[in-house]
Enzyme design. Structure first.
Site, mmCIF file in Angstrom:
data_model
loop_
_atom_site.group_PDB
_atom_site.id
_atom_site.type_symbol
_atom_site.label_atom_id
_atom_site.label_comp_id
_atom_site.label_asym_id
_atom_site.label_seq_id
_atom_site.Cartn_x
_atom_site.Cartn_y
_atom_site.Cartn_z
ATOM 1 N N HIS A 139 0.830 -1.207 0.000
ATOM 2 C CA HIS A 139 0.000 0.000 0.000
ATOM 3 C C HIS A 139 0.866 1.260 0.000
ATOM 4 O O HIS A 139 1.375 1.683 1.033
ATOM 5 C CB HIS A 139 -0.932 -0.046 1.228
ATOM 6 C CG HIS A 139 -1.875 1.111 1.330
ATOM 7 N ND1 HIS A 139 -2.257 1.655 2.529
ATOM 8 C CD2 HIS A 139 -2.501 1.830 0.366
ATOM 9 C CE1 HIS A 139 -3.074 2.663 2.295
ATOM 10 N NE2 HIS A 139 -3.238 2.786 1.008
ATOM 11 N N GLU A 151 2.924 0.648 3.267
ATOM 12 C CA GLU A 151 2.375 -0.242 4.282
ATOM 13 C C GLU A 151 2.349 -1.648 3.666
ATOM 14 O O GLU A 151 1.853 -1.802 2.541
ATOM 15 C CB GLU A 151 0.957 0.261 4.592
ATOM 16 C CG GLU A 151 0.372 -0.167 5.876
ATOM 17 C CD GLU A 151 -1.003 0.506 6.123
ATOM 18 O OE1 GLU A 151 -1.618 1.087 5.203
ATOM 19 O OE2 GLU A 151 -1.455 0.420 7.263
HETATM 20 P P1 NAD Z 1 -7.852 6.337 -10.016
HETATM 21 O O1 NAD Z 1 -9.334 6.454 -10.146
HETATM 22 O O2 NAD Z 1 -7.011 7.557 -10.194
HETATM 23 O O3 NAD Z 1 -7.272 5.229 -11.042
HETATM 24 C C1 NAD Z 1 -7.801 3.955 -11.195
HETATM 25 C C2 NAD Z 1 -7.463 3.476 -12.614
HETATM 26 O O4 NAD Z 1 -7.807 2.102 -12.729
HETATM 27 C C3 NAD Z 1 -8.221 4.238 -13.717
HETATM 28 O O5 NAD Z 1 -7.305 4.790 -14.644
HETATM 29 C C4 NAD Z 1 -9.090 3.148 -14.358
HETATM 30 O O6 NAD Z 1 -9.262 3.338 -15.757
HETATM 31 C C5 NAD Z 1 -8.252 1.900 -14.054
HETATM 32 N N1 NAD Z 1 -9.011 0.657 -14.145
HETATM 33 C C6 NAD Z 1 -10.270 0.396 -13.698
HETATM 34 N N2 NAD Z 1 -10.592 -0.886 -13.999
HETATM 35 C C7 NAD Z 1 -9.531 -1.431 -14.648
HETATM 36 C C8 NAD Z 1 -9.270 -2.711 -15.220
HETATM 37 N N3 NAD Z 1 -10.183 -3.676 -15.193
HETATM 38 N N4 NAD Z 1 -8.059 -2.921 -15.796
HETATM 39 C C9 NAD Z 1 -7.133 -1.938 -15.839
HETATM 40 N N5 NAD Z 1 -7.330 -0.714 -15.321
HETATM 41 C C10 NAD Z 1 -8.511 -0.466 -14.738
HETATM 42 O O7 NAD Z 1 -7.602 5.669 -8.583
HETATM 43 P P2 NAD Z 1 -6.274 5.735 -7.671
HETATM 44 O O8 NAD Z 1 -6.406 6.867 -6.714
HETATM 45 O O9 NAD Z 1 -5.068 5.610 -8.523
HETATM 46 O O10 NAD Z 1 -6.457 4.391 -6.826
HETATM 47 C C11 NAD Z 1 -6.058 3.115 -7.325
HETATM 48 C C12 NAD Z 1 -5.901 2.140 -6.174
HETATM 49 O O11 NAD Z 1 -4.921 2.663 -5.249
HETATM 50 C C13 NAD Z 1 -7.165 1.909 -5.357
HETATM 51 O O12 NAD Z 1 -7.181 0.580 -4.910
HETATM 52 C C14 NAD Z 1 -7.006 2.872 -4.191
HETATM 53 O O13 NAD Z 1 -7.718 2.479 -3.049
HETATM 54 C C15 NAD Z 1 -5.497 2.744 -3.966
HETATM 55 N N6 NAD Z 1 -4.885 3.875 -3.245
HETATM 56 C C16 NAD Z 1 -5.297 5.162 -3.482
HETATM 57 C C17 NAD Z 1 -4.705 6.210 -2.793
HETATM 58 C C18 NAD Z 1 -5.139 7.639 -3.034
HETATM 59 O O14 NAD Z 1 -4.806 8.519 -2.228
HETATM 60 N N7 NAD Z 1 -5.826 7.930 -4.100
HETATM 61 C C19 NAD Z 1 -3.690 5.950 -1.866
HETATM 62 C C20 NAD Z 1 -3.257 4.620 -1.675
HETATM 63 C C21 NAD Z 1 -3.878 3.594 -2.360
#
Ligand code: NAD
Length: 290
Positions: A139, A151
């Site tokens: 994470h 993490e």
């Molecule tokens: P985001 O919405 O910016 O990006 C998600 C991406 O995943 C999008 O570009 C989407 O097109 C893509 N996607 C969706 N379904 C897909 C598939 N089947 N195959 C390939 N790509 C696919 O979201 P994010 O903020 O980057 O978050 C992504 C992950 O990281 C989540 O699990 C989130 O919980 C985790 N995360 C987020 C943060 C934060 O602060 N935003 C911090 C730590 C962890």
């Protein structure tokens, strides 16, 4: 030995992870279902690495070498020669399970699979793979190039060589690690998200407006960002998904997502990435939307 890293999902987190992996000398293949997300990711990496060059933290030749190491693709078959794949797609268990099921048959048998989930059970996601022993939670924090923590979460079946391999990788990426047990939202988000949700309740109940809530927490609790500003930065869809995992997983009403958070997500006001959330980001200076 990890040499080539696959990343599924080229959003806010995927591009940051690609950035730090490529700068540390790893070959990276970034896959997304949306072509625009891949283009945007490369632009963001260009901009963020450019900033590091301007600040003198990396050299221009490090930037160009790193960018050459990043390949983008719309096809998961590009993961065939990866030693590690980090799943980094939308925070939705069904979406993640489907991705994991589809990529496993393509991977080398010895490849490690990690997920960057903010909250979902590592043990449950592991069960969607053909290699629960080689599956682990990794994470990263947002923004990945800046934040020092990764993490690490073992699922029930995660074996020691897998855990050690991702811990060593995190250290090579210049990060420090903290180990969390596999309970809903782990450590950081178990503590952070209920605070953000409470700030949204404070707004919902009219105790303060957006500006007063963020100012109060910045000046009164010495937080570098206010909770609503931070919620927009994380993404309101991700905040809601984490609260739902906490609420369902711990069965305690204190984790109920604030109805106002639900409403913002339903409106598509997802925060910075949608240019609107608790603030409007369409102008140079963010303006509170309430
Ligand atoms: P985001 O919405 O910016 O990006 C998600 C991406 O995943 C999008 O570009 C989407 O097109 C893509 N996607 C969706 N379904 C897909 C598939 N089947 N195959 C390939 N790509 C696919 O979201 P994010 O903020 O980057 O978050 C992504 C992950 O990281 C989540 O699990 C989130 O919980 C985790 N995360 C987020 C943060 C934060 O602060 N935003 C911090 C730590 C962890």
């Amino acid at each position: 030995m990890i040499k080539k890293i696959g990343i599924v999902g080229a959003g806010q987190m995927g591009n940051g992870i690609a950035h730090v992996c490529a700068l540390s000398g790893y070959d990276v293949v970034l896959v997304d279902v949306k072509k625009e997300a891949l283009e945007k990711a490369l632009q963001t990496i260009e901009k963020n690495m450019g900033r590091q060059v301007a600040r003198g933290t990396i050299k221009d030749e490090d930037k160009s070498a790193a960018q050459k190491r990043i390949q983008t693709s719309a096809d998961i078959k590009s993961f065939a020669d990866c030693d590690l794949v980090i799943e980094c797609a939308t925070e939705n268990e069904q979406v993640k399970r489907e991705i994991l099921k589809s990529i496993c048959p393509i991977l080398k048998p010895e490849a490690i699979v990690a997920t960057n989930t903010s909250s979902i059970s590592i043990t449950r996601l592991a069960a969607a793979t053909d290699r629960p022993a080689k599956f682990v939670g990794m994470h990263f924090m947002n923004p990945v190039p800046v934040m020092e923590l990764v993490e690490l979460i073992r699922g029930l079946a995660t074996d020691e060589p897998t855990y050690t391999a991702v811990r060593e990788l995190a250290i090579k990426l210049g990060k420090r690690t903290a180990s969390a047990e596999d309970f809903p939202a782990f450590i950081v988000n178990r503590i952070l998200l209920p605070m953000i949700n409470e700030a949204i309740y404070v707004l919902y109940e009219g105790v303060g407006n957006v500006e007063s809530i963020d100012t109060a927490m910045k000046l009164g609790a010495n937080h570098p960002m206010g909770p609503l500003e931070l919620a927009d930065f994380i993404g309101l869809d991700t905040c809601l998904a984490v609260m739902q995992v906490l609420y369902d997983g711990l069965a305690d009403s204190k984790y109920r997502p604030c109805p106002l958070l639900v409403k913002y997500v339903e409106a598509g006001w997802l925060g910075r990435k949608a240019k609107r959330g608790f603030y409007d980001y369409s102008k140079e200076k963010p303006v509170p939307t309430r």
